[in-house]
Design an enzyme around this catalytic site. Structure first.
Site, PDB file in Angstrom:
ATOM      1  N   SER A   1      38.548  39.763  18.270  1.00 16.51           N
ATOM      2  CA  SER A   1      39.949  39.845  18.654  1.00 16.51           C
ATOM      3  C   SER A   1      40.160  39.169  20.014  1.00 16.51           C
ATOM      4  CB  SER A   1      40.395  41.315  18.678  1.00 16.51           C
ATOM      5  OG  SER A   1      41.784  41.429  18.883  1.00 16.51           O
TER       6      SER A   1
ATOM      7  N   ASP B   1      45.444  41.088   7.918  1.00 12.22           N
ATOM      8  CA  ASP B   1      45.484  41.459   9.337  1.00 12.22           C
ATOM      9  C   ASP B   1      46.936  41.588   9.802  1.00 12.22           C
ATOM     10  OD1 ASP B   1      45.278  41.553  12.176  1.00 12.22           O
ATOM     11  OD2 ASP B   1      43.338  40.536  12.071  1.00 12.22           O
TER      12      ASP B   1
ATOM     13  N   HIS C   1      42.806  44.321  10.787  1.00 12.25           N
ATOM     14  CA  HIS C   1      42.303  43.852  12.077  1.00 12.25           C
ATOM     15  C   HIS C   1      41.055  44.600  12.539  1.00 12.25           C
ATOM     16  CE1 HIS C   1      42.724  41.547  15.727  1.00 12.25           C
ATOM     17  NE2 HIS C   1      42.680  42.631  16.480  1.00 12.25           N
TER      18      HIS C   1
END
Length: 339
Positions: free
Chosen positions: A115, A180, A209
């Protein structure tokens, strides 16, 4: 140094490292007796070492790698405040420790960014020409592009991965979930297109995610990648052939579904994964809770703000108006994002 939140293991060391920006960050080094590679892991935003610890242990065992994870400035027991520039200094301090304290060589190090952790990962990778490999897990194109579909890079943007990934010379694996809801899968796909040395990506069908580790295909594909990059460079032709076969193999890499046996494990692990919508259940320090709640709110604003982005192409006045709002959003991100 010992932390009571970490069970004692003989192959695990907990360290405090100084950074060039005057902060002191906490890091964990996990040693594997048969390792030939070292994985430097930069975690996501709503996480810290306490949450990532068990995953780090599992990755070290299954991939047969030494693993170094760390908390960004302002996270966990690391001092300072979260900011883009601090995360760059943080990862540099960890890399320096690997070289000087553990004898790790650049060509044996794999950088892993999850991320927002893709930001410091690519910033460092772009400056290390002999790296073994890079893994990008649910990566972002840039901080601004998470909130606004802008077409070019602005000076006030943060984590400008879209501009840095073409500078990375080693093999790059990208993993992203097709469902996501925080960072759209298009971010990962565009970054993959910009890679110099592409490795067959993993687009996990239905993956969100924060749950990609729970899909069977995740660890299998990651193991295959590590095994490939550990071969001498002259024998890595299979890596390039895999990208040529991408269209034929995409169906198999897109269809990984979680197994029934992983259901119970998923429920147990969800509490320790990067879930902005469940921040209230995380046992952070009070200042971290406030910080992460602000980050969650910024993502909640993402859908509302996207409606106004269409005006960017209609008139010059609208462009100026939207960019000013975007600049203010990035200022908030710079305060709350470190991963």
């Amino acid at each position: 140094m010992t932390l009571t939140s970490f069970p004692h293991r003989e192959n695990v060391e907990v360290l405090k490292l100084p950074t060039r920006r005057g902060n002191e960050i906490v890091a964990i080094y996990i040693r594997h007796p048969m390792a030939t590679s070292t994985l430097l892991y930069s975690h996501g935003n709503a996480a810290d070492l306490g949450q990532m610890y068990e995953l780090f242990i599992e990755l070290s065992i299954h991939l047969r790698v030494n693993l170094m994870g760390y908390d960004y400035s302002g996270y966990g027991q690391s001092s300072g405040k979260p900011s883009e520039q601090n995360t760059y200094a943080d990862i540099e301090a960890v890399y320096k420790c690997l070289e000087e304290s553990y004898g790790a060589k650049q060509e044996n190090i794999i950088l892993y960014g999850q991320s927002v952790g893709s930001g410091p990962t690519l910033d460092l990778a772009a400056r290390l020409p002999r790296l073994r490999a890079v893994v990008l897990h649910s990566p972002i194109l840039s901080g601004l592009r998470v909130m606004y579909p802008v077409k070019r890079t602005y000076w006030f943007d943060i984590y400008k991965n879209i501009d840095k990934i073409p500078l990375v010379n080693c093999p790059v694996l990208i993993i992203h979930g097709t469902a996501d809801e925080v960072v759209d899968c298009s971010h990962g796909k565009q970054l993959w297109e910009l890679c110099k040395e592409k490795y067959e990506p993993l687009w996990i069908k239905g993956g969100n995610h924060c749950d990609l580790e729970l899909y069977p295909g995740y660890i299998a594909h990651l193991k295959k990648f590590v095994h490939t990059v550990e071969k001498p460079a002259s024998r890595r032709s299979s890596c390039r052939r895999s990208t040529d076969r991408l269209e034929q193999t995409r169906r198999s890499t897109d269809c990984f579904e979680p197994s029934r046996k992983s259901t119970d494990r998923r429920e147990n692990l969800r509490q320790s994964t990067d879930r902005p919508e469940k921040l209230k259940g995380l046992e952070y320090k009070s200042n971290n809770v406030d910080k992460l709640e602000k980050c969650r709110m910024s993502f909640d604003q993402m859908e509302r703000s996207r409606r106004s982005v269409d005006c960017l192409e209609k008139s010059r006045k609208s462009i100026d108006h939207q960019l000013e709002r975007a600049r203010k959003s990035v200022d908030r991100l710079d305060r709350v994002w470190a991963g």
